[in-house]
Structures are given as C-alpha cells and as structure tokens.
Scaffold this motif. Structure first.
Motif, PDB file in Angstrom:
ATOM      1  N   GLU A 143       0.821  -1.205   0.000  1.00  0.00           N
ATOM      2  CA  GLU A 143       0.000   0.000   0.000  1.00  0.00           C
ATOM      3  C   GLU A 143       0.861   1.263   0.000  1.00  0.00           C
ATOM      4  O   GLU A 143       0.515   2.257  -0.631  1.00  0.00           O
ATOM      5  CB  GLU A 143      -0.911   0.010   1.235  1.00  0.00           C
ATOM      6  N   ALA A 144       1.972   1.206   0.719  1.00  0.00           N
ATOM      7  CA  ALA A 144       2.893   2.348   0.769  1.00  0.00           C
ATOM      8  C   ALA A 144       4.308   1.845   0.487  1.00  0.00           C
ATOM      9  O   ALA A 144       5.119   1.691   1.410  1.00  0.00           O
ATOM     10  CB  ALA A 144       2.823   3.034   2.131  1.00  0.00           C
ATOM     11  N   PRO A 145       4.622   1.559  -0.768  1.00  0.00           N
ATOM     12  CA  PRO A 145       5.946   0.999  -1.099  1.00  0.00           C
ATOM     13  C   PRO A 145       7.066   1.981  -0.769  1.00  0.00           C
ATOM     14  O   PRO A 145       6.902   3.199  -0.905  1.00  0.00           O
ATOM     15  CB  PRO A 145       5.857   0.743  -2.601  1.00  0.00           C
ATOM     16  N   LYS A 146       8.185   1.437  -0.333  1.00  0.00           N
ATOM     17  CA  LYS A 146       9.331   2.258   0.026  1.00  0.00           C
ATOM     18  C   LYS A 146      10.441   2.095  -1.008  1.00  0.00           C
ATOM     19  O   LYS A 146      10.627   1.018  -1.572  1.00  0.00           O
ATOM     20  CB  LYS A 146       9.857   1.862   1.409  1.00  0.00           C
ATOM     21  N   TYR A 147      11.142   3.184  -1.243  1.00  0.00           N
ATOM     22  CA  TYR A 147      12.293   3.116  -2.128  1.00  0.00           C
ATOM     23  C   TYR A 147      13.434   2.376  -1.436  1.00  0.00           C
ATOM     24  O   TYR A 147      13.522   2.348  -0.207  1.00  0.00           O
ATOM     25  CB  TYR A 147      12.767   4.527  -2.506  1.00  0.00           C
ATOM     26  N   HIS A 148      14.315   1.780  -2.241  1.00  0.00           N
ATOM     27  CA  HIS A 148      15.528   1.188  -1.681  1.00  0.00           C
ATOM     28  C   HIS A 148      16.447   2.298  -1.161  1.00  0.00           C
ATOM     29  O   HIS A 148      16.335   3.459  -1.564  1.00  0.00           O
ATOM     30  CB  HIS A 148      16.265   0.364  -2.742  1.00  0.00           C
ATOM     31  N   ILE A 149      17.357   1.930  -0.299  1.00  0.00           N
ATOM     32  CA  ILE A 149      18.316   2.888   0.254  1.00  0.00           C
ATOM     33  C   ILE A 149      19.165   3.462  -0.880  1.00  0.00           C
ATOM     34  O   ILE A 149      19.743   2.725  -1.683  1.00  0.00           O
ATOM     35  CB  ILE A 149      19.212   2.209   1.305  1.00  0.00           C
ATOM     36  N   SER A 150      19.215   4.786  -0.934  1.00  0.00           N
ATOM     37  CA  SER A 150      19.928   5.430  -2.041  1.00  0.00           C
ATOM     38  C   SER A 150      21.323   5.910  -1.652  1.00  0.00           C
ATOM     39  O   SER A 150      22.135   6.233  -2.521  1.00  0.00           O
ATOM     40  CB  SER A 150      19.115   6.627  -2.563  1.00  0.00           C
ATOM     41  N   GLU A 151      21.606   5.972  -0.339  1.00  0.00           N
ATOM     42  CA  GLU A 151      22.906   6.469   0.107  1.00  0.00           C
ATOM     43  C   GLU A 151      24.030   5.504  -0.281  1.00  0.00           C
ATOM     44  O   GLU A 151      23.817   4.310  -0.459  1.00  0.00           O
ATOM     45  CB  GLU A 151      22.915   6.656   1.634  1.00  0.00           C
ATOM     46  N   SER A 152      25.221   6.036  -0.393  1.00  0.00           N
ATOM     47  CA  SER A 152      26.387   5.197  -0.665  1.00  0.00           C
ATOM     48  C   SER A 152      26.650   4.276   0.523  1.00  0.00           C
ATOM     49  O   SER A 152      26.334   4.603   1.670  1.00  0.00           O
ATOM     50  CB  SER A 152      27.621   6.064  -0.931  1.00  0.00           C
ATOM     51  N   SER A 153      27.236   3.138   0.240  1.00  0.00           N
ATOM     52  CA  SER A 153      27.493   2.136   1.274  1.00  0.00           C
ATOM     53  C   SER A 153      28.798   2.444   2.011  1.00  0.00           C
ATOM     54  O   SER A 153      29.683   3.126   1.494  1.00  0.00           O
ATOM     55  CB  SER A 153      27.583   0.742   0.651  1.00  0.00           C
ATOM     56  N   TYR A 154      28.885   1.920   3.206  1.00  0.00           N
ATOM     57  CA  TYR A 154      30.126   1.986   3.982  1.00  0.00           C
ATOM     58  C   TYR A 154      30.527   0.565   4.329  1.00  0.00           C
ATOM     59  O   TYR A 154      29.725  -0.211   4.860  1.00  0.00           O
ATOM     60  CB  TYR A 154      29.934   2.798   5.269  1.00  0.00           C
ATOM     61  N   ILE A 155      31.765   0.194   4.004  1.00  0.00           N
ATOM     62  CA  ILE A 155      32.293  -1.120   4.333  1.00  0.00           C
ATOM     63  C   ILE A 155      33.579  -0.923   5.118  1.00  0.00           C
ATOM     64  O   ILE A 155      34.536  -0.307   4.622  1.00  0.00           O
ATOM     65  CB  ILE A 155      32.557  -1.972   3.070  1.00  0.00           C
ATOM     66  N   GLU A 156      33.596  -1.423   6.335  1.00  0.00           N
ATOM     67  CA  GLU A 156      34.757  -1.274   7.221  1.00  0.00           C
ATOM     68  C   GLU A 156      36.011  -1.822   6.547  1.00  0.00           C
ATOM     69  O   GLU A 156      36.026  -2.943   6.023  1.00  0.00           O
ATOM     70  CB  GLU A 156      34.504  -2.034   8.528  1.00  0.00           C
ATOM     71  N   GLY A 157      37.066  -1.008   6.534  1.00  0.00           N
ATOM     72  CA  GLY A 157      38.338  -1.438   5.952  1.00  0.00           C
ATOM     73  C   GLY A 157      38.489  -1.120   4.482  1.00  0.00           C
ATOM     74  O   GLY A 157      39.497  -1.485   3.869  1.00  0.00           O
ATOM     75  N   PHE A 158      37.497  -0.417   3.915  1.00  0.00           N
ATOM     76  CA  PHE A 158      37.536  -0.077   2.492  1.00  0.00           C
ATOM     77  C   PHE A 158      37.252   1.419   2.299  1.00  0.00           C
ATOM     78  O   PHE A 158      36.548   2.039   3.100  1.00  0.00           O
ATOM     79  CB  PHE A 158      36.489  -0.870   1.701  1.00  0.00           C
ATOM     80  N   GLU A 159      37.766   1.949   1.208  1.00  0.00           N
ATOM     81  CA  GLU A 159      37.474   3.320   0.803  1.00  0.00           C
ATOM     82  C   GLU A 159      36.639   3.284  -0.479  1.00  0.00           C
ATOM     83  O   GLU A 159      37.005   2.615  -1.452  1.00  0.00           O
ATOM     84  CB  GLU A 159      38.769   4.093   0.549  1.00  0.00           C
ATOM     85  N   LEU A 160      35.526   4.009  -0.484  1.00  0.00           N
ATOM     86  CA  LEU A 160      34.698   4.106  -1.677  1.00  0.00           C
ATOM     87  C   LEU A 160      35.366   5.048  -2.671  1.00  0.00           C
ATOM     88  O   LEU A 160      35.630   6.211  -2.357  1.00  0.00           O
ATOM     89  CB  LEU A 160      33.310   4.628  -1.308  1.00  0.00           C
ATOM     90  N   VAL A 161      35.646   4.540  -3.871  1.00  0.00           N
ATOM     91  CA  VAL A 161      36.338   5.362  -4.875  1.00  0.00           C
ATOM     92  C   VAL A 161      35.452   5.691  -6.068  1.00  0.00           C
ATOM     93  O   VAL A 161      35.770   6.570  -6.867  1.00  0.00           O
ATOM     94  CB  VAL A 161      37.640   4.676  -5.356  1.00  0.00           C
ATOM     95  N   HIS A 162      34.337   4.988  -6.207  1.00  0.00           N
ATOM     96  CA  HIS A 162      33.437   5.270  -7.328  1.00  0.00           C
ATOM     97  C   HIS A 162      32.057   4.725  -6.999  1.00  0.00           C
ATOM     98  O   HIS A 162      31.922   3.653  -6.397  1.00  0.00           O
ATOM     99  CB  HIS A 162      33.951   4.616  -8.611  1.00  0.00           C
ATOM    100  N   ARG A 163      31.032   5.480  -7.414  1.00  0.00           N
ATOM    101  CA  ARG A 163      29.658   5.021  -7.229  1.00  0.00           C
ATOM    102  C   ARG A 163      28.830   5.524  -8.401  1.00  0.00           C
ATOM    103  O   ARG A 163      28.956   6.665  -8.839  1.00  0.00           O
ATOM    104  CB  ARG A 163      29.077   5.541  -5.905  1.00  0.00           C
TER     105      ARG A 163
END
Length: 278
Positions: free
Chosen positions: A203-223
């Motif tokens: 009845e009230a669908p929710k969008y998926h999470i749009s924020e960038s992910s965080y993974i311990e021990g890694f650096e996000l370099v591209h999204r």
C-alpha cells in the motif's frame, strides 16, 4: 591462455573450514594436517561447507529460484549490468591476477568477467551446492567452492580483486581475504529498482536505500547508478523473472496471470560501487 581449474586450484590457498589450517590438494582431495578431507565433486567444485555450519539441508536459494534465475540471466536480460561491471573491473583493477566472486550463484556474472579479463583467474564461492554443480559443469575453466561468505575458507590477503552482486557477507571477512589496495566491486538495488512491482504489492511501497554504502576497511572510490527499463512480453521470461525474486511469494496468482498475459514493465536501477581495501 588461462589456467585450467587444476592449475587455479594449486594457486588457491584454502584453509580447512574446521580447524583453519592450510589445505593441500592431492589428486582430487583437499586435506589438512589434521586429516580433515574434502573431495572434489565430479563436476569439479569442492564443498568446504561443514555439515555443522549448515542451517538447512540445502542452504541457499531453492532449486526453483536457481533455475529461474539461470534461465533469465542466460537470455541476457541483465547483460547491461554484467557489461558495466566488467568495464569497471578493467578500469579499476586492470592488473588483477586472482579474484573472487562472492555469492557467484550459477556463474553468469563470473564467467563473463573471467572471459573479459585475460589475466584474471577468478574463483567462485556460493553456499548453494545446486548452483555450483551447474556452474562447474558449464564453466570448466573456472574454479568453484561451496562455502559461506560469512566464514570464507581462504588465507588472509589472498585476492587482489573481488566481486559481490547482491550477496550478503561480513565486512571483516571481505577485508580479511583481500590484499591491501585490492579492488572490491559491489552491486545492490538502487532507489527505484523494481518499484512498479512494489507498488502492486504494498500500500505504501518504500524506495531502496539510495545512500552510498560503507564497508569497514575499504574506501569508496566510485559510485554510479545503472538505470534502465525491463520490458518482458514472453510468458516464460516473465515467469522466470517472478520466480527468481521474492515477488513470487507476495503477488497473487491473479496478478501473476495478468502480467504473464499482458507483459511486464518495471524499473531497473543497479547501485554499483567500487572500493579499495585500505
């Protein structure tokens, strides 16, 4: 020319899933110094998931979901995702030698990546024995093992490239088995992914999470978000698509029959992220 699975197997540094000591391959059996033994199946994969670590008789997706996903992917409906992942792997990890596909399933994305990067030997890992039977039988140049992504049977800092498409895992395990500076590519559902189907169910669908992910021990370099529209008219393709997703359990039979007869259109939105191990 790439190595055959036996040569790849010799490069692999498996550890015993029971006692954590190194495994050695003799003929078609992996064994450790404590005499824990793991035979290679006739298809070529090795089962490194001890009975005591299973939470069901046949963990992983059921055979119906596995078959549906296999048939759907083999028709090329998600090839745009595979092509983009391969292009990002070439861009961010062109010199990678040993890679791991975490939750490789039936090997669709694995084998296409393997074929596109001549220098990369790619190991596939999945908890589903049924999926790896198929993968090993079809993609004989690759190496596969049945194991949990939450407790992977590999030595520390072994891989310089890793791929994870929708597969659950532990951050610390991902970081443990990848080399410093290694590349990890992940794929998850973007904000609008399959939203038209969610509108039919909730009845009230929710969008998926749009924020960038965080993974311990890694650096996000591209999204990036890879967006497209899925339009299916073939009844078999629609049935396979529904059966490979949780939507099959939540849609009424009347809704399914309507889609199968009238066609299915929904959004594709893949969130693709590239990380470097630090």
């Amino acid at each position: 020319m790439k190595s055959n699975p036996r040569t790849i197997g010799l490069k692999m540094k498996y550890v015993c899933p029971i006692c954590k000591t190194p495994l050695m391959l003799q003929q078609k059996t992996w064994s450790c110094s404590n005499n824990h033994r793991f035979d290679c199946a006739k298809e070529g994969y090795v089962n490194l998931l001890p009975v005591q670590n299973k939470h069901s008789k046949d963990p992983g997706d059921n055979k119906e979901m596995m078959f549906a996903r296999r048939e759907f992917l083999n028709k090329g409906h998600y090839q745009l995702l595979s092509d983009r992942v391969n292009a990002l792997a070439k861009l961010h990890s062109p010199s990678a030698k040993l890679g791991l596909d975490v939750g490789c399933g039936e090997g669709y994305y694995s084998h296409r990546l393997f074929d596109s990067l001549p220098e990369l030997d790619l190991q596939g890992l999945d908890i589903s024995k049924s999926a790896l039977k198929y993968a090993s039988k079809r993609y004989k140049d690759m190496s596969f093992c049945v194991a949990s992504a939450f407790e992977m049977p590999f030595e520390n800092e072994q891989f310089d490239f890793m791929l994870r498409i929708y597969a659950p895992s532990l951050d610390e395990e991902l970081r443990r088995v990848i080399k410093p500076g290694g590349t990890l590519i992940t794929v998850s559902a973007g904000k609008h992914h399959h939203f038209a189907l969610k509108e039919l169910i909730y009845e009230a669908p929710k969008y998926h999470i749009s924020e960038s992910s965080y993974i311990e021990g890694f650096e996000l370099v591209h999204r990036e978000n890879l967006e497209s529209e899925l339009a299916l008219i073939d009844e078999v393709d629609i049935t396979h698509f529904l059966n490979m997703t949780p939507y099959s359990w939540k849609l009424s039979q009347q809704q399914k029959d309507h889609m199968i007869s009238k066609g299915l259109n929904c959004e594709l939105d893949f969130k693709i992220e590239v990380f470097k191990a630090i």
